[in-house]
Design a protein around this motif. Structure first.
Motif, mmCIF file in Angstrom:
data_model
loop_
_atom_site.group_PDB
_atom_site.id
_atom_site.type_symbol
_atom_site.label_atom_id
_atom_site.label_comp_id
_atom_site.label_asym_id
_atom_site.label_seq_id
_atom_site.Cartn_x
_atom_site.Cartn_y
_atom_site.Cartn_z
ATOM 1 N N PRO A 53 0.849 -1.197 0.000
ATOM 2 C CA PRO A 53 0.000 0.000 0.000
ATOM 3 C C PRO A 53 0.882 1.243 0.000
ATOM 4 N N ARG A 54 0.465 2.243 -0.780
ATOM 5 C CA ARG A 54 1.242 3.466 -0.846
ATOM 6 C C ARG A 54 0.343 4.657 -1.150
ATOM 7 N N ALA A 55 0.676 5.761 -0.501
ATOM 8 C CA ALA A 55 -0.016 7.033 -0.703
ATOM 9 C C ALA A 55 0.975 7.962 -1.373
ATOM 10 N N LEU A 56 0.657 8.388 -2.581
ATOM 11 C CA LEU A 56 1.561 9.191 -3.392
ATOM 12 C C LEU A 56 0.980 10.589 -3.552
ATOM 13 N N ALA A 57 1.811 11.603 -3.400
ATOM 14 C CA ALA A 57 1.334 12.980 -3.544
ATOM 15 C C ALA A 57 2.425 13.815 -4.200
ATOM 16 N N TRP A 58 1.994 14.748 -5.042
ATOM 17 C CA TRP A 58 2.947 15.618 -5.719
ATOM 18 C C TRP A 58 2.297 16.965 -6.000
ATOM 19 N N ALA A 59 3.150 17.950 -6.141
ATOM 20 C CA ALA A 59 2.677 19.302 -6.405
ATOM 21 C C ALA A 59 2.278 19.438 -7.867
ATOM 22 N N GLY A 60 1.202 20.145 -8.085
ATOM 23 C CA GLY A 60 0.754 20.500 -9.424
ATOM 24 C C GLY A 60 0.632 22.006 -9.506
ATOM 25 N N PRO A 61 0.220 22.514 -10.659
ATOM 26 C CA PRO A 61 0.091 23.968 -10.805
ATOM 27 C C PRO A 61 -0.895 24.593 -9.813
ATOM 28 N N GLU A 84 4.134 2.130 4.811
ATOM 29 C CA GLU A 84 4.123 1.744 6.218
ATOM 30 C C GLU A 84 5.401 0.993 6.583
ATOM 31 N N TYR A 85 5.837 1.161 7.839
ATOM 32 C CA TYR A 85 7.033 0.480 8.329
ATOM 33 C C TYR A 85 6.994 -1.022 8.059
ATOM 34 N N ALA A 86 5.824 -1.609 8.164
ATOM 35 C CA ALA A 86 5.690 -3.056 7.985
ATOM 36 C C ALA A 86 6.147 -3.517 6.601
ATOM 37 N N TRP A 87 6.254 -2.609 5.636
ATOM 38 C CA TRP A 87 6.626 -2.974 4.273
ATOM 39 C C TRP A 87 8.105 -2.722 3.946
ATOM 40 N N LEU A 88 8.867 -2.164 4.867
ATOM 41 C CA LEU A 88 10.250 -1.808 4.548
ATOM 42 C C LEU A 88 11.099 -2.992 4.098
ATOM 43 N N ASP A 89 11.041 -4.109 4.820
ATOM 44 C CA ASP A 89 11.853 -5.270 4.423
ATOM 45 C C ASP A 89 11.456 -5.767 3.046
ATOM 46 N N ARG A 90 10.174 -5.806 2.779
ATOM 47 C CA ARG A 90 9.707 -6.278 1.467
ATOM 48 C C ARG A 90 10.150 -5.327 0.353
ATOM 49 N N ILE A 91 10.105 -4.013 0.604
ATOM 50 C CA ILE A 91 10.577 -3.045 -0.399
ATOM 51 C C ILE A 91 12.064 -3.248 -0.656
ATOM 52 N N ARG A 92 12.813 -3.523 0.392
ATOM 53 C CA ARG A 92 14.260 -3.721 0.266
ATOM 54 C C ARG A 92 14.589 -5.022 -0.477
ATOM 55 N N GLY A 172 -6.174 -0.776 0.259
ATOM 56 C CA GLY A 172 -6.889 -1.821 0.980
ATOM 57 C C GLY A 172 -5.954 -2.734 1.761
ATOM 58 N N ASN A 173 -4.663 -2.696 1.438
ATOM 59 C CA ASN A 173 -3.676 -3.510 2.152
ATOM 60 C C ASN A 173 -3.019 -2.745 3.303
ATOM 61 N N ALA A 174 -3.399 -1.484 3.497
ATOM 62 C CA ALA A 174 -2.842 -0.687 4.592
ATOM 63 C C ALA A 174 -3.416 -1.166 5.924
ATOM 64 N N ARG A 175 -2.727 -0.818 6.988
ATOM 65 C CA ARG A 175 -3.243 -1.145 8.328
ATOM 66 C C ARG A 175 -4.628 -0.554 8.472
ATOM 67 N N PRO A 176 -5.545 -1.312 9.046
ATOM 68 C CA PRO A 176 -6.905 -0.780 9.250
ATOM 69 C C PRO A 176 -6.875 0.440 10.168
ATOM 70 N N ARG A 177 -7.824 1.319 9.938
ATOM 71 C CA ARG A 177 -7.919 2.537 10.758
ATOM 72 C C ARG A 177 -8.058 2.202 12.244
ATOM 73 N N ALA A 178 -8.744 1.141 12.590
ATOM 74 C CA ALA A 178 -9.001 0.786 13.993
ATOM 75 C C ALA A 178 -7.725 0.518 14.764
ATOM 76 N N VAL A 179 -6.650 0.093 14.106
ATOM 77 C CA VAL A 179 -5.424 -0.230 14.828
ATOM 78 C C VAL A 179 -4.331 0.819 14.637
#
Length: 182
Positions: A53-61, A84-92, A172-179
């Motif tokens: 899961p990833r949230a991407l943001a960038w500046a536009g005009p 999320e921290y939980a994905w760092l090893d997998r990204i690496r 949808g793969n991000a940590r649920p809001r409740a936790v």
């Protein structure tokens, strides 16, 4: 890892694909079958393991300086990718591959600004898949801030309420809001 002129890219953890056939993706919001790929501008969106899961943001005009400073931060460039921290090893550790595809069969997809390109016919790669390599290094070389958070939803909520342009992939793969507060 970016496409060359006349090309688009498809990123995959599978290095054995010989041809891409139109299909309805499991996460699709439309019933049409497509072959999915990305252009140069959207390639960084896929410098991650497929299910990350990833949230991407960038500046536009239209981005205000307040939103740029508040959400991207001073010295942070024009783009931020949050995971999320939980994905760092997998990204690496992931072995990600890029397939170079001819751009001809593809058309832009997404409104009001396209976020992908799609084809409705089978597409054969221009050559064997290329290892993408170190995903952290790709972000650094592209000047994209990679932010690591305990959970994504708080950042995501702020981004989508801002004047930044954005994309959320596999949220949808991000940590649920409740936790998230734990």
């Amino acid at each position: 890892m970016r496409p060359e002129p006349g090309q688009v890219l498809h990123f995959s953890e599978d290095p054995t694909i010989k041809a891409f056939h139109p299909h309805v993706a499991a996460t699709a919001r439309q019933p049409e079958a497509y072959v999915w790929a990305v252009d140069d501008a959207r390639s960084p969106d896929y410098w991650f393991p497929r299910q990350c899961p990833r949230a991407l943001a960038w500046a536009g005009p239209e981005t205000t300086e307040d939103d740029r400073l508040h959400l991207i931060g001073p010295g942070g460039g024009d783009r931020v990718h949050a995971v999320e921290y939980a994905w760092l090893d997998r990204i690496r550790d992931v072995r990600l591959y890029a397939y170079r595809l001819p751009a001809g069969p593809f058309r832009p997809f997404g409104e009001p600004v396209p976020h992908a390109v799609v084809a409705t016919q089978p597409v054969v790669p221009l050559g064997p898949p290329e290892p993408v390599g170190d995903l952290f290094r790709l972000h650094e070389e592209a000047g994209i801030q990679l932010r690591v958070l305990p959970a994504l939803h708080g950042f995501w909520d702020a981004v989508i309420a801002s004047t930044l342009r954005f994309s959320g992939i596999r949220m949808g793969n991000a940590r649920p809001r409740a936790v998230q507060g734990r």
